[in-house]
Write a protein that holds these residues in place. Structure first.
Motif, PDB file in Angstrom:
ATOM      1  N   ILE A 401      46.471 -18.030  41.453  1.00 47.65           N
ATOM      2  CA  ILE A 401      46.074 -17.687  40.091  1.00 47.65           C
ATOM      3  C   ILE A 401      44.552 -17.771  40.029  1.00 47.65           C
ATOM      4  O   ILE A 401      43.974 -18.853  40.155  1.00 47.65           O
ATOM      5  CB  ILE A 401      46.704 -18.652  39.061  1.00 47.65           C
ATOM      6  N   LEU A 402      43.907 -16.620  39.858  1.00 48.86           N
ATOM      7  CA  LEU A 402      42.449 -16.591  39.738  1.00 48.86           C
ATOM      8  C   LEU A 402      42.064 -16.968  38.312  1.00 48.86           C
ATOM      9  O   LEU A 402      42.441 -16.292  37.347  1.00 48.86           O
ATOM     10  CB  LEU A 402      41.904 -15.206  40.073  1.00 48.86           C
ATOM     11  N   SER A 403      41.342 -18.063  38.177  1.00 43.84           N
ATOM     12  CA  SER A 403      40.938 -18.519  36.853  1.00 43.84           C
ATOM     13  C   SER A 403      39.486 -18.131  36.584  1.00 43.84           C
ATOM     14  O   SER A 403      38.726 -17.804  37.506  1.00 43.84           O
ATOM     15  CB  SER A 403      41.098 -20.040  36.740  1.00 43.84           C
ATOM     16  N   ARG A 404      39.096 -18.183  35.313  1.00 50.47           N
ATOM     17  CA  ARG A 404      37.732 -17.877  34.907  1.00 50.47           C
ATOM     18  C   ARG A 404      37.291 -18.960  33.915  1.00 50.47           C
ATOM     19  O   ARG A 404      38.112 -19.482  33.148  1.00 50.47           O
ATOM     20  CB  ARG A 404      37.648 -16.498  34.247  1.00 50.47           C
ATOM     21  N   LYS A 405      36.006 -19.278  33.920  1.00 48.21           N
ATOM     22  CA  LYS A 405      35.520 -20.349  33.047  1.00 48.21           C
ATOM     23  C   LYS A 405      35.149 -19.857  31.654  1.00 48.21           C
ATOM     24  O   LYS A 405      35.381 -20.534  30.665  1.00 48.21           O
ATOM     25  CB  LYS A 405      34.297 -21.017  33.688  1.00 48.21           C
ATOM     26  N   THR A 406      34.524 -18.690  31.574  1.00 50.65           N
ATOM     27  CA  THR A 406      33.959 -18.268  30.286  1.00 50.65           C
ATOM     28  C   THR A 406      34.893 -17.345  29.519  1.00 50.65           C
ATOM     29  O   THR A 406      35.506 -17.751  28.532  1.00 50.65           O
ATOM     30  CB  THR A 406      32.612 -17.585  30.516  1.00 50.65           C
ATOM     31  N   SER A 407      35.004 -16.095  29.952  1.00 53.00           N
ATOM     32  CA  SER A 407      35.807 -15.121  29.207  1.00 53.00           C
ATOM     33  C   SER A 407      36.983 -14.624  30.046  1.00 53.00           C
ATOM     34  O   SER A 407      36.984 -14.767  31.268  1.00 53.00           O
ATOM     35  CB  SER A 407      34.935 -13.936  28.777  1.00 53.00           C
ATOM     36  N   ARG A 408      37.968 -14.077  29.350  1.00 57.65           N
ATOM     37  CA  ARG A 408      39.181 -13.546  29.973  1.00 57.65           C
ATOM     38  C   ARG A 408      39.844 -14.577  30.896  1.00 57.65           C
ATOM     39  O   ARG A 408      40.376 -14.253  31.962  1.00 57.65           O
ATOM     40  CB  ARG A 408      38.874 -12.264  30.749  1.00 57.65           C
ATOM     41  N   SER A 409      39.832 -15.793  30.469  1.00 61.41           N
ATOM     42  CA  SER A 409      40.474 -16.859  31.227  1.00 61.41           C
ATOM     43  C   SER A 409      41.863 -17.143  30.647  1.00 61.41           C
ATOM     44  O   SER A 409      42.148 -16.829  29.494  1.00 61.41           O
ATOM     45  CB  SER A 409      39.628 -18.132  31.179  1.00 61.41           C
ATOM     46  N   PHE A 410      42.735 -17.739  31.474  1.00 61.08           N
ATOM     47  CA  PHE A 410      44.047 -18.176  30.995  1.00 61.08           C
ATOM     48  C   PHE A 410      43.874 -19.511  30.272  1.00 61.08           C
ATOM     49  O   PHE A 410      43.312 -20.456  30.837  1.00 61.08           O
ATOM     50  CB  PHE A 410      45.030 -18.353  32.152  1.00 61.08           C
ATOM     51  N   THR A 411      44.361 -19.574  29.058  1.00 61.35           N
ATOM     52  CA  THR A 411      44.252 -20.831  28.304  1.00 61.35           C
ATOM     53  C   THR A 411      45.451 -21.738  28.554  1.00 61.35           C
ATOM     54  O   THR A 411      45.432 -22.894  28.129  1.00 61.35           O
ATOM     55  CB  THR A 411      44.133 -20.546  26.792  1.00 61.35           C
ATOM     56  N   ASN A 412      46.478 -21.249  29.224  1.00 59.88           N
ATOM     57  CA  ASN A 412      47.662 -22.066  29.526  1.00 59.88           C
ATOM     58  C   ASN A 412      48.009 -21.974  31.015  1.00 59.88           C
ATOM     59  O   ASN A 412      49.167 -21.728  31.388  1.00 59.88           O
ATOM     60  CB  ASN A 412      48.848 -21.649  28.666  1.00 59.88           C
TER      61      ASN A 412
END
Length: 566
Positions: A401-412
């Motif tokens: 799962i590629l996560s992102r810190k700022t925008s378009r990130s998964f919140t769950n």
């Protein structure tokens, strides 16, 4: 008298008369044989030679009207009498050596692209040279023929008559064509511009200039220069404005051009690290893949020259660059040396589609590029896992799962990972960074990669073959969907990666928490698109995060497991 006496004593008058008639008849037969049968005493050849020129080939057609040519076992045509005869051959050593080369027309495709007759005086020489030059050892009365490629079956008849001199206009035309061929080959395509030069090439970094030094340069060509910005996204005026302009000019070897201070025996490629460098997607689409297309042909024997240098970019892609070139990169912008090369390419080749290579147009494919990346980073896995029996599997498939810190990130993210583990995945959560070796190894170790549309998805390039790629498309209407399709969906098909797509609903976007339902951003994303890219990007890409509905997303992960069975 003595002869007549002996003749009278030896034969009767009747026999003498009989012998006289016989001698007369014999004399007539000799005269007739000389007059009537003389043309058949020696072979005379009448050869019709035509040169048929295709797009990339030359075909030699010979019509033998004498019927006396012999095809030898070594594929040579050997006339019984080679005097004044034309001999045509594809020899194993690519040379044509007639027994009597005087007044002979010699035609050949030589391995070294040169035709060198043993006796070149009054010889007509025809060749398609790699450098478009014909250089006979003795050019006296030699005719230079350099036909331009025709697309269809255009033919050109060559007359084997060295006494005929070409018209002055034709000579001037040939000389003009030769000068033109020595000019740089500058190409303008949908996404890029580049110039290819060859000969005495001199590069001066401080003035951002490339000089092609030639004694045969005419006055018109000497006053012409080409301007190239060596970054492969020419249609984007905003980003191209940050790329240094390079001038390419043909000059005569006068005092105006300084002498070389550094000599190089290998070709060079000049490219820029300006533009969108810093965006992972653009680094690959605009620089890394175009560099591969431009430089791979040299098999490491190429000098990379960087303008608008960013040291961190070189460090980030160091493994790739070292695999591509065996030499230290030259930072050229403030270099006051005059570097001399046998060949220089200014700018990069590029296919107009993102993260793609057309194998019909180039000598390589995106598969070749991915193999090159795998070799650059010493990646071990070539193919993804194949699941035989989910209920009794010895090894679980790995989901990244590629996560992102700022925008378009998964919140769950934790909720998604828990659901995936329940389906039988081993889950890894990682954010893409600048450590390319680390990213490459983690991605290559996984069987499924998922993430929200963004530059981090470029790392699918490191996935093993037959892996699964799941792109989560954020809310934003047709513009976002178009980008998702062209940036990643279509390129992944050529990479031998199985593609799945999940489009979120409005209630899975955090935009619904920022704007009322009747706001134009929610009701009509196309109206925001009309305000320009910056306005659109600032909302749908910079302000939006995603909270996946795990129950709705579950079938997508189940489909990924099914594909790993195949």
């Amino acid at each position: 008298m003595i002869y007549n006496t002996i003749f009278a004593k030896s034969f009767s008058r009747y026999e003498q008369k009989k012998l006289g008639y016989g001698a007369f008849v014999g004399f007539l037969l000799i005269v007739l044989s000389l007059c009537i049968f003389k043309p058949y005493l020696g072979p005379i050849y009448d050869l019709n030679i035509k040169l048929s020129i295709g797009v990339d080939t030359k075909l030699l057609m010979v019509n033998d009207t004498s019927g006396s040519l012999k095809i030898a076992e070594d594929d040579r045509i050997v006339p019984k009498n080679p005097v004044n005869a034309t001999r045509i051959s594809h020899l194993s050593d690519d040379r044509i050596a007639p027994k009597n080369p005087v007044n002979a027309t010699r035609i050949s495709h030589l391995s070294d692209d040169r035709i060198v007759p043993k006796n070149p005086v009054n010889a007509t020489r025809i060749s398609h040279l790699s450098d478009d030059r014909i250089a006979p050892k003795n050019p006296v009365n030699a005719t230079r023929i350099s036909p331009q490629m025709a697309k269809d079956n255009a033919t050109k008849t060559l007359i084997n008559d060295t006494s005929i001199s070409p018209p002055k206009a034709e000579v001037e035309k040939l000389e003009t064509r030769k000068v033109e061929q020595e000019q740089p080959l500058c190409v303008s395509e949908a996404r890029t511009e580049y110039c290819q030069t060859q000969g005495d090439i001199r590069v001066h970094g401080k003035s951002s200039s490339v000089y092609i030094v030639s004694r045969k340069t005419n006055s018109l060509a000497e006053n012409v220069s080409w301007i190239i910005r060596p970054y492969a996204r020419k249609s984007d005026a905003y980003t191209m404005s940050s790329v240094t302009k390079w001038s390419v000019k043909t000059v005569k070897p006068t005092h105006q051009v300084s002498q070389c201070t550094k000599y190089h025996s290998i070709p060079a490629v000049i490219f820029s690290t300006a533009g969108y460098t810093g965006n992972h997607f653009h680094e690959f689409s605009d620089i890394v893949i175009p560099l591969f297309l431009t430089c791979r042909q040299f098999n490491g024997q190429v000098q990379l020259i960087i303008t608008d240098k960013k040291s961190w970019w070189i460090s980030k892609h160091q493994a790739f660059l070292k695999k591509l070139s065996n030499y230290e990169i030259i930072d050229i912008d403030r270099d006051d040396e005059l570097h001399c090369f046998p060949k220089v390419i200014i700018g990069l080749k590029r296919y107009h589609k993102e993260l793609s290579i057309d194998p019909q147009k180039y000598s390589y494919s995106i598969k070749d590029f991915r193999d090159f990346l795998r070799s650059s980073y010493s990646l071990k896995r070539v193919s993804a896992i194949k699941i035989r029996d989910i209920g009794n599997q010895s090894k679980k498939p790995r989901l990244l799962i590629l996560s992102r810190k700022t925008s378009r990130s998964f919140t769950n993210t934790n909720q998604i990972a828990k659901m995936a583990k329940g389906l039988g995945f081993r889950v890894i959560v990682m954010e893409a960074g600048r450590n390319m070796r680390s990213i490459a190894n983690v991605v290559n170790s996984c069987d499924v990669l998922m993430g929200v549309h963004g530059a981090g998805l470029t790392n699918i390039l490191f996935l093993p073959q037959n892996a699964i790629f799941i792109q989560v498309v954020p809310f934003g209407g047709m513009q976002v969907e178009w980008l998702a399709t062209n940036d990643f969906a279509r390129p992944s098909e050529d990479m031998n990666i199985k593609y799945l797509e999940y489009k979120i609903r409005l209630d899975e976007s955090t935009l619904i928490q920022q704007y009322p339902l009747d706001h134009m951003i929610i009701k009509d994303p196309s109206s925001i698109e009309k305000q320009g890219w910056e306005a659109f990007r600032s909302v749908y890409f910079d302000k939006q995060n995603v909270r996946l509905d795990v129950n709705r997303f579950r079938p997508t992960l189940q489909k990924a497991l099914e594909l790993l069975h195949q």
